[in-house]
Design a protein around this motif. Structure first.
Motif, PDB file in Angstrom:
ATOM      1  N   ASN A  78      37.713 -15.319  19.986  1.00 12.30           N
ATOM      2  CA  ASN A  78      38.554 -14.655  20.971  1.00 12.30           C
ATOM      3  C   ASN A  78      39.203 -13.460  20.292  1.00 12.30           C
ATOM      4  O   ASN A  78      39.485 -13.478  19.098  1.00 12.30           O
ATOM      5  CB  ASN A  78      39.637 -15.610  21.491  1.00 12.30           C
ATOM      6  N   GLY A  79      39.440 -12.440  21.061  1.00 17.04           N
ATOM      7  CA  GLY A  79      40.063 -11.263  20.497  1.00 17.04           C
ATOM      8  C   GLY A  79      39.955 -10.106  21.461  1.00 17.04           C
ATOM      9  O   GLY A  79      39.318 -10.203  22.515  1.00 17.04           O
ATOM     10  N   PRO A  80      40.586  -8.991  21.127  1.00 14.87           N
ATOM     11  CA  PRO A  80      40.556  -7.840  22.022  1.00 14.87           C
ATOM     12  C   PRO A  80      39.130  -7.287  22.138  1.00 14.87           C
ATOM     13  O   PRO A  80      38.378  -7.234  21.163  1.00 14.87           O
ATOM     14  CB  PRO A  80      41.495  -6.839  21.338  1.00 14.87           C
ATOM     15  N   LYS A  81      38.776  -6.902  23.364  1.00 14.89           N
ATOM     16  CA  LYS A  81      37.473  -6.297  23.595  1.00 14.89           C
ATOM     17  C   LYS A  81      37.534  -4.803  23.287  1.00 14.89           C
ATOM     18  O   LYS A  81      38.584  -4.162  23.373  1.00 14.89           O
ATOM     19  CB  LYS A  81      37.047  -6.521  25.054  1.00 14.89           C
ATOM     20  N   LYS A  82      36.380  -4.264  22.966  1.00 13.80           N
ATOM     21  CA  LYS A  82      36.285  -2.854  22.603  1.00 13.80           C
ATOM     22  C   LYS A  82      36.760  -1.969  23.758  1.00 13.80           C
ATOM     23  O   LYS A  82      36.412  -2.203  24.922  1.00 13.80           O
ATOM     24  CB  LYS A  82      34.835  -2.499  22.254  1.00 13.80           C
ATOM     25  N   GLN A  83      37.556  -0.939  23.442  1.00 14.51           N
ATOM     26  CA  GLN A  83      37.922   0.042  24.460  1.00 14.51           C
ATOM     27  C   GLN A  83      36.725   0.958  24.697  1.00 14.51           C
ATOM     28  O   GLN A  83      36.081   1.424  23.768  1.00 14.51           O
ATOM     29  CB  GLN A  83      39.123   0.868  24.004  1.00 14.51           C
ATOM     30  N   PHE A  84      36.430   1.208  25.959  1.00 17.82           N
ATOM     31  CA  PHE A  84      35.268   2.022  26.296  1.00 17.82           C
ATOM     32  C   PHE A  84      35.428   3.449  25.778  1.00 17.82           C
ATOM     33  O   PHE A  84      34.554   3.982  25.091  1.00 17.82           O
ATOM     34  CB  PHE A  84      35.081   2.009  27.813  1.00 17.82           C
ATOM     35  N   MET A  85      36.559   4.086  26.110  1.00 17.82           N
ATOM     36  CA  MET A  85      36.874   5.431  25.625  1.00 17.82           C
ATOM     37  C   MET A  85      38.366   5.539  25.379  1.00 17.82           C
ATOM     38  O   MET A  85      39.161   4.828  26.015  1.00 17.82           O
ATOM     39  CB  MET A  85      36.494   6.510  26.649  1.00 17.82           C
ATOM     40  N   SER A  86      38.720   6.446  24.495  1.00 19.82           N
ATOM     41  CA  SER A  86      40.138   6.752  24.328  1.00 19.82           C
ATOM     42  C   SER A  86      40.578   7.668  25.466  1.00 19.82           C
ATOM     43  O   SER A  86      39.753   8.243  26.179  1.00 19.82           O
ATOM     44  CB  SER A  86      40.383   7.449  22.991  1.00 19.82           C
TER      45      SER A  86
END
Length: 711
Positions: A78-86
């Motif tokens: 479990n953990g934060p998912k990747k941000q698509f774009m800044s």
């Protein structure tokens, strides 16, 4: 990518991306395509600095900085998912496209599936380098990256600094598109070559980093979208570590020169722009195709547009933007992921992929424009097909072409409905037959090319059914019996037994079960009128002997001797008339594009007969084949004469199919696949009506715009 392509994309971006959904801000956050593999996915961002070269777009920067996203199979976490774009990247994308009415921040909320900095699972993984399109951040290939990683790949997704609208670095800097504004051919060549250098540097860096254990350096592939796809060729030429590559919808601007590239390569793009012969863009693929000397495919996808292959098309559709595609973005993503994954599974993992052998029914949008491994189109009936080779020896007559041989030997391929579709497929030709046919055709290809032809019938499968109507097929002069395999398999899939006859010494070459090989002895005989008459009458004798043999063999229960028909191509079609005159067991016959030499004389023929051929002139049926006109008057039973516009002589056989698949022209404007569809329809309908008693309306009026009934 050429100027025309870039300008078209920019216009589409400026005009259509601005069409927004009024309720976009109230809609749920957009999502990417879910990975289809069974492994969790992790991701991490790498900052790399190449001190050995200055930046190609900002020379005042004495080094090349790159951002790379790694995607990999991960331990469950479990953990934060990747941000698509800044936020900065999203704003730059919207500003470049002229999008108004949607806050750029919507792209920062796109839901992804990769867990940031998750612990990797596994080591020594096959790796795929991905390169995005010009002006596009690496985020546009996130779905594809996650999907590959979920199937056990290490994915290396590269951002090419100053070549996209925004790249965010760990220290907070955001670089813009210093390369934007140029569009000359020299610029695109420079861009592709620079990307190749980026990729080699990234591979060097990974191989000497803490991530090295994840990477199997002997199994590296590359794919890219748009200029990222075109750069794949450059990267493979300059870096032999890349074993296989894909160009996804990218126009080649830096031509591939001799000695070319001998590693596997796939062209994969939208049908509207990259179907062979459609324009400048497809012409660049054609030029490079000739320089690809290894395994290769050229596939096109109907209904797709340039963004359809990426997440920008997927997310844009969810935001209400219209890219002009008729294939939904989710479907486009699924198609792209399936073929990219199949390609790398086959060429990096050594797992054969039927998806790459021939068009797949689950993906009707995908067309095989060209291939280095020819295939036969799938049969259209609902029954599995089996086939077997039968050796026959007629001791009642000497061979007509080699009189010193006191008997006539024939090879027959028998096709039939099978009990199962499982089992090894029938080999199309032996090595000796392939070499002889290709030499006769004058093609500069490997002599054993046709031994690997992908067929659809199971070798020596157990038959299903008994008392089936039988169709005898006779091929054209100098052509082995195999060249009518597609038609034979199709008839068998509709419930027919099919006897495909090899007329010994009348084709380029024929192998026998004991290893002997018979060449074309008749080819050395003067080809005057008497020769052609002898050939047709000899074919009639061959067919009668085949019928005698099959109806008194172990195959007799498979055949209904009261329901026998015959068809042939070229001289095989012409021989159908004398065969019917000599043997009343043949109840109906077809001549497919064969000029007749033995005149049909009174009282003629009262059994059903059909002529099917290519249109000879600019106007349908004018002129008509004079020998057909002569024989038409002597046909006193049911009869038809159909012309097919745009076809040529080879179009009705596997020879035309192979020509199209290899990109070898033979003068046709209607594809062989289309002509085969037409021929299959009329051959099946003709025998359904006259051997099964099932009326077929397509025989009463042309069912295709290319077809004209002359009589």
């Amino acid at each position: 990518m050429r100027i025309k392509s870039i300008m078209a994309i920019m216009v589409i971006a400026a005009l259509t991306l601005a069409l927004t959904s009024p309720s976009a801000s109230a809609d749920p956050a957009p999502t990417l395509a879910k990975p289809t593999g069974d492994r969790p996915v992790g991701t991490t961002a790498l900052y790399l600095k190449d001190s050995a070269r200055p930046d190609p777009w900002v020379p005042s920067v004495p080094y090349r900085e790159l951002m790379v996203s790694l995607f990999y199979p991960a331990a469950p976490a479990n953990g934060p998912k990747k941000q698509f774009m800044s936020e900065a990247e999203a704003k730059a994308v919207f500003d470049e496209a002229g999008i108004k009415g949607i806050p750029p921040s919507v792209l920062t909320t796109v839901r992804t599936d990769a867990v940031v900095d998750a612990r990797p699972a596994g080591h020594g993984l096959p790796a795929v380098v991905l390169s995005p399109g010009f002006k596009r951040p690496r985020a546009e290939l996130t779905s594809l990256s996650e999907d590959l990683a979920s199937h056990g790949y290490l994915v290396v997704l590269v951002d090419h600094t100053y070549e996209n609208v925004a790249t965010t670095f760990p220290d907070g800097r955001v670089t813009g598109c210093a390369a934007c504004g140029s569009s000359s051919p020299e610029f695109w060549q420079r861009l592709q070559r620079s990307r190749a250098k980026d990729v080699s540097f990234v591979l060097d860096s990974l191989a000497h980093s803490k991530w090295a254990p994840l990477l199997d350096t002997s199994r590296i592939g590359m794919a890219g979208h748009s200029v990222g796809g075109t750069s794949t060729v450059n990267a493979m030429v300059t870096d032999t570590r890349i074993k296989a590559g894909i160009d996804v919808d990218g126009t080649q601007s830096d031509p591939l020169l001799a000695p070319g590239l001998d590693r596997p390569f796939l062209f994969f793009g939208r049908q509207s722009l990259y179907a062979p012969g459609t324009g400048v863009e497809s012409g660049t693929w054609d030029a490079d195709w000739k320089q690809l000397t290894g395994w290769k495919r050229w596939l096109t996808v109907a209904g797709m547009q340039h963004p359809s292959f990426t997440d920008l098309g997927l997310v844009g559709e969810q935001l209400g933007l219209d890219f002009g595609a008729t294939t939904p973005a989710g479907r486009g993503q699924a198609i792209t992921a399936a073929y990219v994954r199949a390609f790398f599974d086959q060429h990096l993992r050594g797992r054969p992929q039927p998806l790459l052998d021939q068009p797949a029914p689950q993906y009707p949008e995908v067309a095989f424009a060209r291939t280095s491994t020819p295939y036969l189109p799938a049969p259209t009936g609902d029954r599995p097909v089996g086939s077997t080779a039968v050796y026959l020896k007629d001791t009642s007559r000497p061979d007509p072409w080699v009189p010193s041989v006191p008997y006539r030997e024939l090879m027959v391929s028998l096709f039939y409905p099978a009990a199962s579709a499982k089992g090894p497929k029938t080999q199309y030709l032996t090595s000796a037959e392939s070499a002889a046919l290709l030499k006769d055709s004058g093609l500069n290809v490997a002599p054993d090319l046709l031994t690997g032809m992908v067929t659809n019938s199971v070798a020596d499968a157990r038959p299903a059914g008994r008392g089936l109507p039988l169709i005898v097929l006779s091929p054209g002069y100098t052509k082995p019996r195999a060249t009518l395999t597609a038609l034979a398999e199709d008839l068998a899939s509709h419930g027919y037994a099919v006897a495909l006859v090899g007329h010994t010494y009348e084709n380029a070459g024929q192998s026998f079960p004991d290893g002997r090989f018979a060449g074309c002895a008749s080819c050395d005989v003067p080809h005057d009128d008497a020769f052609w008459e002898k050939l047709e009458l000899g074919r009639a004798a061959d067919v009668s002997f085949v019928l005698d043999s099959l109806t008194h063999s172990k195959w007799a229960p498979l055949i209904d001797a009261a329901r026998i028909g015959m068809a042939g191509h070229s001289i095989g079609g012409a021989g159908t008339l004398p065969a019917m005159l000599a043997d009343s067991r043949i109840k109906a016959g077809m001549d497919i594009d064969g000029t007749t030499h033995v005149a049909l004389t009174p009282p003629g023929l009262s059994r059903p007969f059909m002529f099917l051929g290519h249109q000879l002139g600019a106007t349908a049926c004018v002129p008509g084949d004079p020998t057909w006109e002569r024989d038409w008057a002597q046909l006193t039973g049911w009869r038809r004469w159909a012309d097919v516009r745009g076809a040529q002589h080879a179009s009705f056989t596997d020879v035309g199919l192979v020509g199209d698949e290899l990109g070898v022209g033979y003068g046709a404007t209607t594809t062989a696949l289309r002509t085969q569809e037409i021929a299959r329809t009329y051959v099946n309908a003709f025998f359904d009506q006259h051997l099964r008693g099932e009326a077929r309306p397509v025989l009463d009026r042309p069912g295709y715009p290319e077809v004209t009934f002359c009589h």
